[in-house]
Design an enzyme around this catalytic site. Structure first.
Site, PDB file in Angstrom:
ATOM      1  N   CYS A 129      -1.918   0.752  11.140  1.00 53.15           N
ATOM      2  CA  CYS A 129      -1.184   1.922  11.636  1.00 53.15           C
ATOM      3  C   CYS A 129      -1.693   2.316  13.014  1.00 53.15           C
ATOM      4  O   CYS A 129      -1.035   2.086  14.023  1.00 53.15           O
ATOM      5  CB  CYS A 129      -1.331   3.080  10.652  1.00 53.15           C
ATOM      6  SG  CYS A 129      -0.354   2.831   9.164  1.00 53.15           S
ATOM      7  N   ARG A 148       2.753   9.185   5.943  1.00 49.69           N
ATOM      8  CA  ARG A 148       1.536   9.553   6.684  1.00 49.69           C
ATOM      9  C   ARG A 148       0.352   9.730   5.740  1.00 49.69           C
ATOM     10  O   ARG A 148      -0.455  10.627   5.902  1.00 49.69           O
ATOM     11  CB  ARG A 148       1.787  10.831   7.489  1.00 49.69           C
ATOM     12  CG  ARG A 148       2.604  11.860   6.747  1.00 49.69           C
ATOM     13  CD  ARG A 148       2.532  13.240   7.340  1.00 49.69           C
ATOM     14  NE  ARG A 148       3.141  13.378   8.649  1.00 49.69           N
ATOM     15  CZ  ARG A 148       3.897  14.415   9.013  1.00 49.69           C
ATOM     16  NH1 ARG A 148       4.194  15.346   8.144  1.00 49.69           N
ATOM     17  NH2 ARG A 148       4.337  14.519  10.240  1.00 49.69           N
ATOM     18  N   TYR A 169       0.816  -1.216   0.000  1.00 48.84           N
ATOM     19  CA  TYR A 169       0.000   0.000   0.000  1.00 48.84           C
ATOM     20  C   TYR A 169       0.854   1.273   0.000  1.00 48.84           C
ATOM     21  O   TYR A 169       0.415   2.308  -0.488  1.00 48.84           O
ATOM     22  CB  TYR A 169      -0.926   0.011   1.218  1.00 48.84           C
ATOM     23  CG  TYR A 169      -2.080  -0.958   1.098  1.00 48.84           C
ATOM     24  CD1 TYR A 169      -3.292  -0.562   0.539  1.00 48.84           C
ATOM     25  CD2 TYR A 169      -1.957  -2.277   1.517  1.00 48.84           C
ATOM     26  CE1 TYR A 169      -4.340  -1.443   0.397  1.00 48.84           C
ATOM     27  CE2 TYR A 169      -3.007  -3.168   1.383  1.00 48.84           C
ATOM     28  CZ  TYR A 169      -4.202  -2.748   0.825  1.00 48.84           C
ATOM     29  OH  TYR A 169      -5.230  -3.631   0.687  1.00 48.84           O
ATOM     30  N   LYS A 181       6.250   9.719  13.957  1.00 54.07           N
ATOM     31  CA  LYS A 181       5.253   8.864  13.297  1.00 54.07           C
ATOM     32  C   LYS A 181       4.394   8.138  14.345  1.00 54.07           C
ATOM     33  O   LYS A 181       3.165   8.078  14.235  1.00 54.07           O
ATOM     34  CB  LYS A 181       5.975   7.849  12.400  1.00 54.07           C
ATOM     35  CG  LYS A 181       5.089   6.758  11.848  1.00 54.07           C
ATOM     36  CD  LYS A 181       4.072   7.297  10.871  1.00 54.07           C
ATOM     37  CE  LYS A 181       3.062   6.253  10.470  1.00 54.07           C
ATOM     38  NZ  LYS A 181       1.986   6.778   9.642  1.00 54.07           N
ATOM     39  N   ASP A 193       9.819  -6.976  -4.384  1.00 50.12           N
ATOM     40  CA  ASP A 193       8.899  -7.598  -3.440  1.00 50.12           C
ATOM     41  C   ASP A 193       9.178  -9.090  -3.397  1.00 50.12           C
ATOM     42  O   ASP A 193       9.418  -9.713  -4.435  1.00 50.12           O
ATOM     43  CB  ASP A 193       7.438  -7.345  -3.828  1.00 50.12           C
ATOM     44  CG  ASP A 193       6.510  -7.490  -2.633  1.00 50.12           C
ATOM     45  OD1 ASP A 193       6.004  -6.460  -2.147  1.00 50.12           O
ATOM     46  OD2 ASP A 193       6.312  -8.642  -2.162  1.00 50.12           O
TER      47      ASP A 193
END
Ligand SMILES: NC(=O)c1ccc[n+]([C@@H]2O[C@H](COP(=O)([O-])OP(=O)(O)OC[C@H]3O[C@@H](n4cnc5c(N)ncnc54)[C@H](O)[C@@H]3O)[C@@H](O)[C@H]2O)c1
Length: 392
Positions: free
Chosen positions: A250, A144, A5, A196, A25
């Site tokens: 998150c 963010r 994502y 963060k 990946d």
């Protein structure tokens, strides 16, 4: 490193600036999908961008990295056991890069990480390649973005950039300038890491307040949505909306990275996590008690539709989803006939899904768990439980 994502939109955006990007990946099917110009996640505007940069030869996916000038890590950072952060993906991605590093390279960690992680990765790098000490730049730069608006936010949000030294911060700032229009705020790696975690903890605490209010209001027989709407008329009050709990990887995860390291000090942060988790259990109990009351009144088991499984509105992401926990818990209980609805997923291997338009006439109770846009104008004659405010 990591084409999920965060990694895939970042890779595509950088490539769209004419910069050659190799997207790495460990999942072969992710690599194959991207190389065919397609995407494996739901994110508006991303499919067109990826197709464009793959066709132009600017983005090529691979399973292992080649030489590069800049290495950027965006692999998952889940927690393990007792909410301890698990750095195994960050570490394995770092170890894959180490043989490729050369003088002048820039190593950036973007994965949300506990304080001290960038320094830890630097230690691992220099243990294996001591000759690179002082010769490469190492920085932390957290992400963010808002899922569903990633491409816009990647480009326009301000970024916090913390190098292990000033030279590294400067090098990372120069790199992000190529594709970020927002401000690039310089700091050190530790502050950037904590920044963060604090951002998401702040959101979690605010949501916990709203969720706590929703449970108080239920007992007091006050409509919490109306209450919050009215309280927010105060010029300096801004209460968030309650929901089924807090999900995603998150906000539901990052506060634990602070709590696990600062056990004695992080009291509000821990309480907020616990309140938000408890809210999901509370929702489950509400659905169960409504079902039992229906059975007493009608002498038969009700059929219940659970509306929404994703962790937030209008996305397909099921990670840490409180709505999914509600479904899994109720599915274990044979007392309930359940229909599961998730308009953002065409199919799911684990769950039998039904189109929300087919629910009408088939259910006795509808529980709105996620405020997906499809549910807003949806009309149905049965008992409605609104846990996400979509009907208010
Ligand atoms: N999704 C968000 O909205 C968001 C927002 C801000 C920060 N973050 C943080 O960004 C990081 C990445 O999150 P995501 O949502 O993109 O994760 P994701 O699970 O969508 O994608 C991660 C990808 O990394 C791959 N991967 C795992 N190990 C690897 C390795 N050693 N080398 C190469 N690839 C590897 C996986 O196969 C997967 O495709 C996490 O730390 C997360 O907390 C995410």
């Amino acid at each position: 490193m990591g084409l999920g994502y965060i990694g895939l939109p970042t890779a595509a955006l950088i490539a769209s600036r004419g910069i050659q990007v190799q997207g790495i990946d460990v999942n072969q099917s992710v690599v194959d999908t991207i190389n065919s110009g397609k995407i494996h996640i739901v994110e508006p505007a991303l499919d067109g961008l990826v197709k464009h940069v793959v066709e132009k030869g600017l983005l090529k996916a691979n399973i292992t990295p080649n030489n590069a000038d800049i290495f950027l890590i965006a692999v998952p950072t889940p927690f393990k056991g007792d909410h301890e952060p698990d750095l195994k993906y960050v570490e394995s991605a770092t170890r894959m890069i180490i043989p490729k590093l050369k003088e002048g390279n820039l190593f950036i960690l973007e994965s949300t990480s506990p304080v001290g992680s960038t320094y830890k990765m630097a230690k691992i790098i220099f243990e294996e390649r001591p000759e690179l000490k002082g010769k490469i730049n190492i920085a932390y730069c957290p992400e963010r973005v808002l899922p569903g608006n990633v491409i816009y936010e990647l480009e326009h949000n301000d970024r916090v950039i913390g190098g292990l030294d000033e030279k590294s911060t400067y090098a990372a700032q120069n790199f992000y300038r190529h594709f970020v229009k927002g401000e690039l705020h310089a700091t050190n790696a530790k502050t950037a890491e904590m920044c963060k975690l604090v951002e998401n903890s702040s959101r979690d605490v605010s949501i916990a307040f709203a969720n706590e209010l929703s449970m108080i209001c239920d007992k007091a027989e006050i409509n919490v949505w109306e209450l919050i709407h009215l309280a927010n008329k105060h010029p300096r009050v801004n209460i968030l909306q309650p929901g089924t709990g807090v999900g995603g990887h998150c906000i539901a995860v990052d506060p634990w990275f602070i709590v696990s390291e600062f056990k004695k000090e992080a009291v509000i942060i821990r309480n907020a996590r616990e309140i938000n988790n408890y809210k999901t259990e509370w929702v489950i109990e509400k659905i169960k008690s409504t079902a039992l009351q229906f059975e007493l009144d009608n002498n038969r088991k009700p059929t219940i539709a659970l509306m929404g499984l994703a962790f937030k509105p209008d996305i397909d992401d099921l990670r840490e989803s409180p709505a999914l926990l509600v479904a899994d818990t109720l599915l274990l209980d044979e007392k309930f006939n359940l229909l599961l609805v998730e308009p953002n997923l065409d199919e799911n291997l684990k769950y039998d899904l039904i189109d929300y338009r087919e629910v009408n006439g088939r259910v006795d109770i509808v529980a709105y768990l996620v405020a997906h846009k499809e549910f807003k104008g949806f009309k149905i004659e049965c008992i409605e439980l609104d846990f996400c405010g979509v009907k208010n």
